[in-house]
Design a protein around this motif. Structure first.
Motif, PDB file in Angstrom:
ATOM      1  N   MET A  15       7.930   1.548  13.895  1.00  0.00           N
ATOM      2  CA  MET A  15       6.692   2.936  12.881  1.00  0.00           C
ATOM      3  C   MET A  15       5.007   3.282  13.568  1.00  0.00           C
ATOM      4  N   ARG A  16       4.919   2.036  14.594  1.00  0.00           N
ATOM      5  CA  ARG A  16       3.202   2.934  14.999  1.00  0.00           C
ATOM      6  C   ARG A  16       3.349   3.277  16.154  1.00  0.00           C
ATOM      7  N   ALA A  17       4.668   2.834  16.875  1.00  0.00           N
ATOM      8  CA  ALA A  17       4.976   4.057  17.714  1.00  0.00           C
ATOM      9  C   ALA A  17       5.909   5.257  17.460  1.00  0.00           C
ATOM     10  N   GLY A  18       5.589   5.829  16.192  1.00  0.00           N
ATOM     11  CA  GLY A  18       6.186   6.824  16.173  1.00  0.00           C
ATOM     12  C   GLY A  18       7.605   7.416  15.126  1.00  0.00           C
ATOM     13  N   GLU A  19       7.756   5.860  15.657  1.00  0.00           N
ATOM     14  CA  GLU A  19       9.499   6.799  15.936  1.00  0.00           C
ATOM     15  C   GLU A  19      10.323   7.145  14.140  1.00  0.00           C
ATOM     16  N   PHE A  20       9.274   6.735  12.966  1.00  0.00           N
ATOM     17  CA  PHE A  20       9.600   7.737  11.646  1.00  0.00           C
ATOM     18  C   PHE A  20       9.401   8.255  11.429  1.00  0.00           C
ATOM     19  N   GLY A  21       9.454   9.074   9.943  1.00  0.00           N
ATOM     20  CA  GLY A  21       9.245  10.311   9.694  1.00  0.00           C
ATOM     21  C   GLY A  21       8.055  10.005   8.348  1.00  0.00           C
ATOM     22  N   ASP A  22       7.014  10.397   7.950  1.00  0.00           N
ATOM     23  CA  ASP A  22       6.283  10.407   6.420  1.00  0.00           C
ATOM     24  C   ASP A  22       6.897  10.136   6.201  1.00  0.00           C
ATOM     25  N   GLY A  23       6.912   8.185   5.297  1.00  0.00           N
ATOM     26  CA  GLY A  23       6.962   8.442   3.640  1.00  0.00           C
ATOM     27  C   GLY A  23       9.077   7.780   4.135  1.00  0.00           C
ATOM     28  N   GLU A  24       9.030   7.591   5.406  1.00  0.00           N
ATOM     29  CA  GLU A  24      10.937   6.697   5.286  1.00  0.00           C
ATOM     30  C   GLU A  24      10.745   5.607   5.436  1.00  0.00           C
ATOM     31  N   LYS A  25       8.919   4.655   5.426  1.00  0.00           N
ATOM     32  CA  LYS A  25       9.267   3.683   5.932  1.00  0.00           C
ATOM     33  C   LYS A  25       7.820   2.966   5.670  1.00  0.00           C
ATOM     34  N   THR A  26       7.377   1.128   4.914  1.00  0.00           N
ATOM     35  CA  THR A  26       6.399   1.401   4.088  1.00  0.00           C
ATOM     36  C   THR A  26       5.803   0.439   5.267  1.00  0.00           C
ATOM     37  N   LEU A  27       4.893  -0.561   5.017  1.00  0.00           N
ATOM     38  CA  LEU A  27       4.563  -1.777   5.057  1.00  0.00           C
ATOM     39  C   LEU A  27       4.193  -2.268   3.894  1.00  0.00           C
ATOM     40  N   ARG A  28       5.520  -3.700   3.306  1.00  0.00           N
ATOM     41  CA  ARG A  28       4.284  -3.807   1.989  1.00  0.00           C
ATOM     42  C   ARG A  28       4.252  -5.660   2.041  1.00  0.00           C
ATOM     43  N   ALA A  29       3.135  -6.048   1.256  1.00  0.00           N
ATOM     44  CA  ALA A  29       2.780  -7.266   1.036  1.00  0.00           C
ATOM     45  C   ALA A  29       3.737  -7.822   0.079  1.00  0.00           C
ATOM     46  N   LYS A  30       4.579  -9.602   0.629  1.00  0.00           N
ATOM     47  CA  LYS A  30       5.789  -9.596  -0.232  1.00  0.00           C
ATOM     48  C   LYS A  30       4.614 -10.469  -0.962  1.00  0.00           C
ATOM     49  N   ILE A  31       4.264 -10.932  -2.258  1.00  0.00           N
ATOM     50  CA  ILE A  31       3.612 -11.406  -3.060  1.00  0.00           C
ATOM     51  C   ILE A  31       4.283 -11.829  -4.495  1.00  0.00           C
ATOM     52  N   ASP A  32       4.633 -11.483  -4.884  1.00  0.00           N
ATOM     53  CA  ASP A  32       5.227 -11.036  -6.493  1.00  0.00           C
ATOM     54  C   ASP A  32       5.544  -9.881  -7.504  1.00  0.00           C
ATOM     55  N   MET A  33       7.118  -9.523  -7.264  1.00  0.00           N
ATOM     56  CA  MET A  33       7.394  -8.492  -8.056  1.00  0.00           C
ATOM     57  C   MET A  33       6.741  -8.676  -9.688  1.00  0.00           C
ATOM     58  N   ALA A  34       6.932 -10.077  -9.958  1.00  0.00           N
ATOM     59  CA  ALA A  34       6.989 -10.165 -11.644  1.00  0.00           C
ATOM     60  C   ALA A  34       5.313 -10.555 -12.072  1.00  0.00           C
ATOM     61  N   ALA A  35       4.619 -10.290 -11.224  1.00  0.00           N
ATOM     62  CA  ALA A  35       3.111 -10.164 -11.290  1.00  0.00           C
ATOM     63  C   ALA A  35       2.526  -9.367 -12.305  1.00  0.00           C
ATOM     64  N   GLY A  36       2.167 -10.323 -13.361  1.00  0.00           N
ATOM     65  CA  GLY A  36       1.290  -9.389 -14.535  1.00  0.00           C
ATOM     66  C   GLY A  36       0.114  -8.182 -14.414  1.00  0.00           C
ATOM     67  N   ASN A  37      -0.726  -8.702 -12.501  1.00  0.00           N
ATOM     68  CA  ASN A  37      -1.258  -7.699 -12.309  1.00  0.00           C
ATOM     69  C   ASN A  37      -0.418  -6.441 -11.374  1.00  0.00           C
ATOM     70  N   MET A  38      -0.413  -5.607 -11.624  1.00  0.00           N
ATOM     71  CA  MET A  38       0.717  -4.344 -10.861  1.00  0.00           C
ATOM     72  C   MET A  38       0.117  -4.075  -9.573  1.00  0.00           C
ATOM     73  N   ASN A  39      -1.475  -4.535  -9.306  1.00  0.00           N
ATOM     74  CA  ASN A  39      -1.612  -4.647  -7.883  1.00  0.00           C
ATOM     75  C   ASN A  39      -0.900  -5.718  -6.602  1.00  0.00           C
ATOM     76  N   LEU A  40      -0.296  -6.605  -7.371  1.00  0.00           N
ATOM     77  CA  LEU A  40       0.432  -7.567  -6.680  1.00  0.00           C
ATOM     78  C   LEU A  40       1.299  -7.503  -6.299  1.00  0.00           C
ATOM     79  N   ARG A  41       2.173  -6.591  -7.367  1.00  0.00           N
ATOM     80  CA  ARG A  41       4.132  -6.487  -6.760  1.00  0.00           C
ATOM     81  C   ARG A  41       3.283  -5.844  -6.035  1.00  0.00           C
ATOM     82  N   ASP A  42       4.153  -6.143  -4.723  1.00  0.00           N
ATOM     83  CA  ASP A  42       4.075  -6.253  -3.281  1.00  0.00           C
ATOM     84  C   ASP A  42       3.500  -4.910  -2.888  1.00  0.00           C
ATOM     85  N   PRO A  43       2.501  -4.586  -3.468  1.00  0.00           N
ATOM     86  CA  PRO A  43       1.613  -3.439  -2.606  1.00  0.00           C
ATOM     87  C   PRO A  43       1.523  -2.971  -1.240  1.00  0.00           C
TER      88      PRO A  43
END
Ligand code: ATP
Ligand code: MG
Length: 584
Positions: free
Chosen positions: A170-198
């Motif tokens: 991704m950093r080397a520019g191999e993919f296009g806009d929106g093709e990939k995202t780096l996400r934090a692995k936290i908790d997809m069930a968290a009550g706080n939406m900001n913690l659902r793998d932002p």
């Protein structure tokens, strides 16, 4: 909209008592030895000019640093390439200086792009971040809602090796806009939406104003903000309430990247000549400053400019800091407002009159007095000889002798305000009427002998007699008459353009009206009126941004762009009294 808070409901700070809960936290942290020095920052995004709301954040972060002997950085939060502009960066710096503050260091989030990248690699290696291939729509669908948990992405269990490889590509520019995202692995069930793998990083192949084409990926606000604070050694990271729900993520980033224990992460910053003093910052939220009749959204302020409702970002009716400055609002007046409003977690809307009163209070104490006539009517003193010339000494401030005095010329012909004469006076009228008397400020008592009219019946000139025994300094000067009016000498007066500004909107909350009209429909066309008047020579002869009280008329400022002593231009800052309370 909740009803605005009025002047009576705000509290003035007293003595040395902790002025608010944030200052109390700071005091406690110093007392307990948690911190030996207080470090804060003000982090605007350079995508517009600062507005009156930002003044609150500036006064708080810079103010606390100053009061407690620490420092405050100015950090440009420039993680959104393409939306930001060097013009706004300069504007932000000017506005902070205008408010009377200076930064310890000027930083940019983009100074740290390499560190953020290294931090992301560390999170991946620690199994705390992964590359996701879901599209934006899919990401949204997987995220769940406030009442339903989210679902794990099918890409969530990629191996560390695969994630490292993909992120580096991704950093080397191999993919296009929106093709990939780096996400934090936290908790997809968290009550706080900001913690659902932002999202931590997104692909955006857009040139950046500081880093050019170097980066095809950009960090998201939360990781960039938290790590910037940590890197700069910020102790108290003060922001508005909408970030309260982001605080767990802020802490997650600070804790899991753990900068103090990974000095290699900021070596690139040190190599770039920046000092790094990693610390664990504490985010504290406070309520935004909202004022009636004021827009505090950069997007909407931009709309007013781009759609031509105002004359630019510094139009004196704009709630941008440069607009308020051009209008003649003073830093001391704004600070007084902010002090009165106080710092809390309570959301509220402040009555615009509190701002106007604060500015009045400052100008009453600090603006020299002058005389100006904005709607002139000629008055000829028939018993002064042709060519009469004298000067009268006037104090520059009625309550403060240190302002000194000035000389005002007086000849046979004067200008007075048209509204100070009434041929058919309304009940209770105390000023000049045919055959009546009035005191000319600093001169003596005149009696109106004759009213001259043009063919259409308009009053064009008054002839009057000056009672010689009533001249200032003589025993007869104390003789009682009902009214006193101001004047300027017609022989020496300087013609001035006077811009009479009022509130930009004709409703208190233009963007909250529920009347089916666009919010801009509430711009009041009468909020700017230009008149040509006459000012005494000592008013014309001043530098731009000089404030005056024009006696009986209001507070004015010499326009910072257009004023010259030869061609004076004044803006009305505020009227002498609140004229809106009556209208309401
Ligand atoms: P906008 O939403 O109009 O773009 P913003 O809040 O995003 O404005 P930033 O440049 O991100 O503007 O703000 C910089 C700092 O100023 C932030 O810490 C923010 O909390 C603070 N701030 C912004 N608006 C206000 C306000 N009305 N009152 C107090 N602080 C504010
Ligand atoms: Mg913002």
């Amino acid at each position: 909209m909740s009803s605005p808070i009025s002047a009576a409901e705000t509290t003035a700070p007293e003595g040395d008592a902790p002025r608010d809960f944030i200052r109390q936290i700071v005091r406690d942290d110093l007392a307990s030895g948690k911190h030996v020095e207080i470090h804060t920052r003000f982090p605007p995004e350079p995508n517009g000019y600062l507005h009156i709301g930002h003044a609150k954040a500036i006064c708080l972060s810079f103010g606390i640093a100053r009061e407690f002997g620490g420092w405050c950085n100015l950090r440009l939060d420039d993680t959104n390439p393409g939306k930001e502009d060097p013009e706004f960066v300069q504007g932000i710096k000017d506005d902070v200086h205008w408010l009377g503050f200076d930064w310890h260091e000027l930083r940019h989030a983009s100074d740290y792009f390499e560190v953020f990248y290294q931090a992301a690699l560390k999170l991946i290696r620690d199994g705390l971040a992964y590359v996701d291939d879901l599209s934006a729509d899919e990401l949204r669908a997987y995220r769940g809602t406030l009442t339903e948990p989210g679902r794990n992405s099918p890409y969530r269990e990629r191996s560390v090796a695969e994630n490292l490889d993909l992120f580096q590509r991704m950093r080397a520019g191999e993919f296009g806009d929106g093709e990939k995202t780096l996400r934090a692995k936290i908790d997809m069930a968290a009550g706080n939406m900001n913690l659902r793998d932002p999202a931590l990083y997104r692909i955006r192949k857009v040139a950046h104003q500081n880093t050019g084409e170097a980066w095809p990926i950009y960090p998201m606000y939360d990781i960039a903000h938290a790590l910037s604070d940590a890197m700069e050694g910020i102790t108290h990271s003060l922001c508005t309430l909408e970030f309260e729900d982001h605080r767990p993520l802020y802490d997650w980033c600070v804790d899991h990247v753990d900068l103090p224990h990974h000095p290699e992460l900021w070596q690139s910053v040190v190599a770039a000549g920046l000092t790094a003093k990693p610390a664990k910052p504490r985010q504290i939220e406070f309520s935004r400053l909202n004022l009636t009749y004021c827009i505090t959204s950069k997007r909407k302020l931009a709309q007013l400019v781009h759609e031509g409702f105002v004359d630019g970002w510094d139009d004196p009716r704009m709630s941008t800091l440069r607009g308020l400055r051009r209008r003649g609002f003073t830093p001391a007046g704004l600070k007084l407002l902010i002090e009165r409003v106080g710092i809390s977690k309570q959301n509220s809307v402040i009555d615009y009159a509190i701002l106007e009163n604060a500015v009045r209070e400052d100008l009453d104490a600090h603006a020299p007095r002058r005389m100006a006539v904005l709607d002139p009517l000629k008055l000829v003193i028939g018993n002064l000889p042709q060519g009469h010339a004298e000067t009268i000494v006037f104090p520059n401030h009625p309550k403060d002798e240190s302002f000194g005095t000035r000389e005002i010329p007086l000849s046979r012909e004067l200008w007075i305000e048209r509204e100070d004469f009434a041929e058919v006076p309304p009940k209770g009228f105390k000023r000049l009427v045919p055959g009546g008397e009035v005191r000319l400020r600093g001169v003596g008592i005149v009696k109106c002998d004759e009213v001259l009219k043009d063919a259409a019946g308009n009053v064009v000139e008054l002839h009057a007699t000056l009672d010689p025994a009533s001249r200032a300094g003589l025993p007869g000067a104390d003789r009682k008459v009902k009214g006193t009016i101001h004047w300027v000498d017609a022989t020496h007066a300087v013609a001035a353009e006077v811009r009479l500004y009022d509130r930009l909107f004709n409703v208190p909350a233009p963007d909250a009206e529920d009347d089916g009209q666009p919010w801009t429909a509430h711009v009041d066309p009468a909020s700017k009126r230009i008149v040509r008047g006459w000012v005494e020579p000592a008013a014309a002869d001043c530098a731009p941004e000089q404030h005056f009280q024009f006696e009986r008329t209001g507070y004015f400022v010499a326009d910072r762009i257009d004023h010259t002593p030869g061609k004076p231009v004044f803006n009305r800052v505020v009227t002498l009294r609140d004229t809106w309370a009556k209208r309401a």
